[in-house]
Design an enzyme around this catalytic site. Structure first.
Site, PDB file in Angstrom:
ATOM      1  N   SER A  92       0.833  -1.199   0.000  1.00  0.00           N
ATOM      2  CA  SER A  92       0.000   0.000   0.000  1.00  0.00           C
ATOM      3  C   SER A  92       0.877   1.263   0.000  1.00  0.00           C
ATOM      4  CB  SER A  92      -0.966  -0.049   1.192  1.00  0.00           C
ATOM      5  OG  SER A  92      -2.018   0.870   1.056  1.00  0.00           O
ATOM      6  N   HIS A  97      -8.159  -5.472   1.020  1.00  0.00           N
ATOM      7  CA  HIS A  97      -6.940  -4.653   0.965  1.00  0.00           C
ATOM      8  C   HIS A  97      -5.900  -5.350   1.830  1.00  0.00           C
ATOM      9  CE1 HIS A  97      -4.488  -1.131   0.315  1.00  0.00           C
ATOM     10  NE2 HIS A  97      -4.347  -0.937   1.618  1.00  0.00           N
ATOM     11  N   ASP A 105      -9.998  -4.358  -4.691  1.00  0.00           N
ATOM     12  CA  ASP A 105      -9.444  -3.726  -3.483  1.00  0.00           C
ATOM     13  C   ASP A 105     -10.326  -2.540  -3.088  1.00  0.00           C
ATOM     14  OD1 ASP A 105      -7.877  -2.071  -1.692  1.00  0.00           O
ATOM     15  OD2 ASP A 105      -6.096  -3.142  -2.371  1.00  0.00           O
TER      16      ASP A 105
END
Length: 224
Positions: A116, A203, A170
């Site tokens: 991320s 995620h 996601d």
């Protein structure tokens, strides 16, 4: 000189000939990703570095402090970016790489990556670092500060293998951003990027993306 990062370090059990530096995501810690070193224990020659992001005010967290590589203004508009924060964190990653070079590890034996936010910082840092790295790998991210490219691209960036994995649904970092970045890296910047989407709506790191990262690590620095 930027502030030195506190890191979780797992040293190799044999002669140190390669290093992985992996950056966590928003609100996490280096400890949260140290399982990679334990799971991939066959890489006995690799030193693992899992830096901890500083605790800073984060806009999407109502301005409250949390571990973050840079501020996030809105999850709905992720193209509005904290340029200063991204550049600061990329500089800190460059310093971690420099420290490994000072220990005698060649730059092309240093693999960087992240999840991320950590993926995004790693992409920017790796593509702007002046020496050829072993590779860049990331999950659930995209290239930040894209308007700075191609001018910000290092002269050796086209020699660096890149792996970008992401989940198709996601909920935090839309796959369209990851996919667009992969295509931009491949088609516009002509970089050696592997575009690897996986089915899923979380995620987080899936078993498939984890295996893809393992195989990538094996390819670029797996041999002592």
């Amino acid at each position: 000189m930027t502030a030195k990062l506190n890191s979780v370090i797992i040293n190799p059990s044999v002669a140190h000939t390669a290093t992985v530096i992996f950056l966590h995501g928003l609100g996490d810690s280096g400890q949260g990703w140290s399982f990679m070193a334990n799971t991939w224990s066959n890489f006995k020659h690799i030193k693992w570095i899992f830096p901890n992001a500083p605790s800073i005010p984060v806009t999407v967290n109502n301005g409250m402090k949390m571990p973050a590589w840079y501020d996030i203004y809105s999850f709905a508009d992720m193209k509005r970016e904290d340029e200063n924060g991204i550049l600061r964190s990329a500089g800190q990653l460059h310093e971690l790489i420099d420290a490994e070079l000072a220990l005698g590890i060649p730059s092309d034996r240093i693999l960087i990556g992240g999840f991320s936010q950590g993926c995004m910082v790693s992409l920017y840092a790796g593509l702007t670092y002046p020496k050829r790295l072993a590779g860049i790998m990331g999950h659930s991210g995209f290239l930040p500060l894209a308007s700075k490219f191609p001018s910000a691209l290092s002269r050796v960036a086209k020699e660096i293998p890149i792996l970008l994995t992401y989940m198709t649904e996601d909920p935090i970092v839309p796959s369209v951003l990851s996919s667009a970045s992969a295509k931009y890296l491949i088609n516009n910047l002509q970089l050696k990027c592997l575009d690897r989407p996986f089915e899923g709506d979380a995620h987080s790191l899936s078993s498939e993306s984890f295996m893809a990262m393992y195989k990538f690590t094996q390819t670029v620095i797996g041999s002592p």
